[in-house]
Every structure is written in C-alpha cells, then in structure tokens.
Scaffold this motif. Structure first.
Motif, PDB file in Angstrom:
ATOM      1  N   ALA A  48      21.416 -11.567  21.723  1.00 43.98           N
ATOM      2  CA  ALA A  48      22.820 -11.163  21.828  1.00 43.98           C
ATOM      3  C   ALA A  48      23.304 -10.427  20.585  1.00 43.98           C
ATOM      4  O   ALA A  48      24.263  -9.650  20.658  1.00 43.98           O
ATOM      5  N   LYS A  49      22.650 -10.634  19.446  1.00 43.37           N
ATOM      6  CA  LYS A  49      23.078  -9.947  18.221  1.00 43.37           C
ATOM      7  C   LYS A  49      22.684  -8.471  18.192  1.00 43.37           C
ATOM      8  O   LYS A  49      23.379  -7.661  17.592  1.00 43.37           O
ATOM      9  N   VAL A  50      21.567  -8.131  18.847  1.00 45.23           N
ATOM     10  CA  VAL A  50      21.019  -6.773  18.672  1.00 45.23           C
ATOM     11  C   VAL A  50      20.956  -5.971  19.970  1.00 45.23           C
ATOM     12  O   VAL A  50      20.633  -4.773  19.916  1.00 45.23           O
ATOM     13  N   GLN A  51      21.230  -6.570  21.141  1.00 38.21           N
ATOM     14  CA  GLN A  51      21.079  -5.817  22.382  1.00 38.21           C
ATOM     15  C   GLN A  51      22.171  -4.754  22.490  1.00 38.21           C
ATOM     16  O   GLN A  51      23.288  -4.901  21.980  1.00 38.21           O
ATOM     17  N   ARG A  52      21.835  -3.681  23.212  1.00 36.62           N
ATOM     18  CA  ARG A  52      22.744  -2.534  23.325  1.00 36.62           C
ATOM     19  C   ARG A  52      23.910  -2.838  24.268  1.00 36.62           C
ATOM     20  O   ARG A  52      25.053  -2.450  24.016  1.00 36.62           O
ATOM     21  N   ASP A  53      23.619  -3.523  25.396  1.00 32.18           N
ATOM     22  CA  ASP A  53      24.669  -3.950  26.324  1.00 32.18           C
ATOM     23  C   ASP A  53      24.258  -5.286  26.937  1.00 32.18           C
ATOM     24  O   ASP A  53      23.232  -5.861  26.568  1.00 32.18           O
ATOM     25  N   GLU A  54      25.035  -5.767  27.868  1.00 28.06           N
ATOM     26  CA  GLU A  54      24.772  -7.081  28.452  1.00 28.06           C
ATOM     27  C   GLU A  54      23.495  -7.109  29.289  1.00 28.06           C
ATOM     28  O   GLU A  54      22.842  -8.144  29.400  1.00 28.06           O
ATOM     29  N   ASN A  55      23.141  -5.970  29.885  1.00 28.00           N
ATOM     30  CA  ASN A  55      21.968  -5.909  30.754  1.00 28.00           C
ATOM     31  C   ASN A  55      20.710  -5.438  30.022  1.00 28.00           C
ATOM     32  O   ASN A  55      19.676  -5.241  30.676  1.00 28.00           O
ATOM     33  N   ASP A  56      20.797  -5.245  28.751  1.00 26.13           N
ATOM     34  CA  ASP A  56      19.645  -4.754  27.986  1.00 26.13           C
ATOM     35  C   ASP A  56      18.679  -5.911  27.739  1.00 26.13           C
ATOM     36  O   ASP A  56      19.012  -6.880  27.043  1.00 26.13           O
ATOM     37  N   ARG A  57      17.470  -5.813  28.316  1.00 31.49           N
ATOM     38  CA  ARG A  57      16.470  -6.868  28.140  1.00 31.49           C
ATOM     39  C   ARG A  57      15.098  -6.319  27.736  1.00 31.49           C
ATOM     40  O   ARG A  57      14.171  -7.111  27.568  1.00 31.49           O
ATOM     41  N   ASN A  58      14.973  -4.998  27.575  1.00 30.91           N
ATOM     42  CA  ASN A  58      13.651  -4.443  27.329  1.00 30.91           C
ATOM     43  C   ASN A  58      13.630  -3.379  26.241  1.00 30.91           C
ATOM     44  O   ASN A  58      12.628  -2.669  26.103  1.00 30.91           O
ATOM     45  N   SER A  59      14.706  -3.248  25.486  1.00 27.98           N
ATOM     46  CA  SER A  59      14.719  -2.242  24.430  1.00 27.98           C
ATOM     47  C   SER A  59      13.887  -2.715  23.236  1.00 27.98           C
ATOM     48  O   SER A  59      13.429  -3.860  23.164  1.00 27.98           O
ATOM     49  N   VAL A  60      13.706  -1.815  22.272  1.00 26.22           N
ATOM     50  CA  VAL A  60      12.921  -2.149  21.077  1.00 26.22           C
ATOM     51  C   VAL A  60      13.616  -3.240  20.270  1.00 26.22           C
ATOM     52  O   VAL A  60      12.970  -4.141  19.723  1.00 26.22           O
TER      53      VAL A  60
END
Length: 258
Positions: free
Chosen positions: A126-138
């Motif tokens: 939750a600290k680094v994700q781009r949005d709420e649905n982001d689960r696979n970014s770097v």
C-alpha cells in the motif's frame, strides 16, 4: 581406617569437648550412633589452639556471573499491535462491535505467523503501489520481495544453520537488486520514493575484479599484441587505399583538362 570400636570411642569422647568449646565457632553436635556422624567427623578440622575440636567456617562458593543474552534487531512484525484485526475481518463493520472474546479471536493476538506476514506485506504494498488495483508493477514486486527478505532474516537470527532458507534469501536479494537497478535507470524519482518508503539502502555493485594469474596475464599480453597487429594492418590498408585514390585523381585530372 578406624575400626568400628575405635570410632565409637572417639565420638563419645568428643561430645564433651565440643560442648566446652569456645563461642568463636559453632560446635558440632555429634550423636555417637547417628548415620551421618562419620561425615561430620570427616568435615571437621581439629584446631591446635588450646586443643579445641571445632568446625571451620563454611567456604563460600560464589555463583558465576549471569550471561547477558544478545539482543538482535527487532522483527518486522513487532510494530503490529495485537489488538489489530486480521486482514479479512478489518473491513467487516460487525467485527468492530462484537464481543470482546470474539474480537480477540479475530485479532492478531491469536493469529499465526503466516497471517501476520501477509498483513505486513499488504502494508508495504500500500505504500508504493500506483493505484488500488496495482498488483504487478515493479514497485509492488520490490515490496513483496522486501517483506520476504526480512522474514528470512528474522528466521536466520534464530536458526543460523538453515542453509536452504539462506539460499532463498540470497536469491530474493539478487532479484530485488535487478529490479531496483532497472527502476533506477528508467524512473529515478520512483526509485528514490520506493527506497524511502520501504527503508531500503541501495548500494552500488562492486567493480569487476579478477585475480591476476600468470595464465591471465599471458593471455592479456597476447591479446594486446594481436590488437596492435590488427591496428597496424588496418593502418597499412588505409594508406594503400588513400594512395590509390590520389593516383586515380591525378590520372583523371589531365584528362579533364583536355
């Protein structure tokens, strides 16, 4: 060794002497027919002063200093309060108003290590994700690997001979290094934000180092000789090419004048 009759005679005569002994040392009250009389007689020492038979003061055996336990780094799960609800019950409104006993069952007080680790992983994501649905970014992959690495570190603090988990930790560290390296080259601002939010200290890889053996030095010297020979050959070819072009130009010049 004293015989049984001699030992009985000595014990009978010593009882009266012990009663008349001085008060400097407590006298031994020996019963002549007791089973522990021989042990008390063996432990008593005869004082030569005034012919008094008295017991020496007991020797003090001082205890060893207690060893202080080494306090290692705190676990990443230590900041989770035990009254906090589990991840699957945190969004349920009924769990907030239920009985204390039920709330205790749904809280982290009786939760397993796997459930606590999953909650910690979600907090880092939750600290680094781009949005709420982001689960696979770097950034999310770096957060997941960070939680996993710190869990391995906590485990190895207690079980330092666990080679299998140590290998898994090193593999996760190498994977995170590659992700951070690519993120630093592509998006430097995101790289700095991820390192700051997750508490990661990025260190540059060491310079390439190779032990200079005789074989390696000979191979390097041979490669340098080959490189110089090739450069010399290319220079000669370039000179020949330049000479041929100048000769053709000089040959074409008088023809153009006529």
């Amino acid at each position: 060794m004293f015989s049984s009759f001699g030992l009985r005679a000595i014990l009978k005569s010593s009882v009266g002497v012990l009663r008349e002994s001085s008060g400097l040392y407590p006298a031994v009250s020996v019963r002549p027919w007791s089973c522990c009389a021989s042990a008390q007689l063996a432990g008593a020492a005869a004082s030569k002063d005034k012919g008094i038979f008295a017991v020496q003061p007991p020797v003090r055996h001082y205890a060893r200093v207690a060893k202080t336990k080494k306090t290692g780094p705190e676990s990443q799960l230590s900041d989770l309060p035990p009254t906090m609800l589990k991840m699957e019950y945190a969004s349920v409104p009924l769990a907030q108003t239920t009985d204390d006993l039920v709330k205790r069952l749904l809280s982290l007080e009786l939760a397993s290590h796997k459930e606590k680790l999953q909650l910690k992983k979600e907090q880092l994501i939750a600290k680094v994700q781009r949005d709420e649905n982001d689960r696979n970014s770097v950034e999310v992959q770096v957060a997941v690997l960070t939680a996993r690495i710190r869990n391995y570190q906590d485990h190895l603090q207690k079980h330092h001979k666990d080679k299998a988990n140590k290998r898994r930790m090193l593999m996760a560290i190498d994977r995170r290094k590659k992700l951070l390296k690519n993120l630093r080259l592509v998006h430097f601002d995101t790289f700095e934000r991820v390192c700051e939010q997750l508490g990661i200290t990025y260190t540059f890889p060491p310079e390439y180092y190779r032990r200079a053996t005789r074989r390696w030095l000979a191979k390097k010297e041979f490669c340098i000789k080959v490189f110089k020979a090739v450069q010399k050959q290319k220079a000669e070819q370039n000179m020949k090419r330049q000479l041929s072009t100048t000769e053709t130009k000089e040959a074409k010049a008088p023809e153009a004048q006529t």
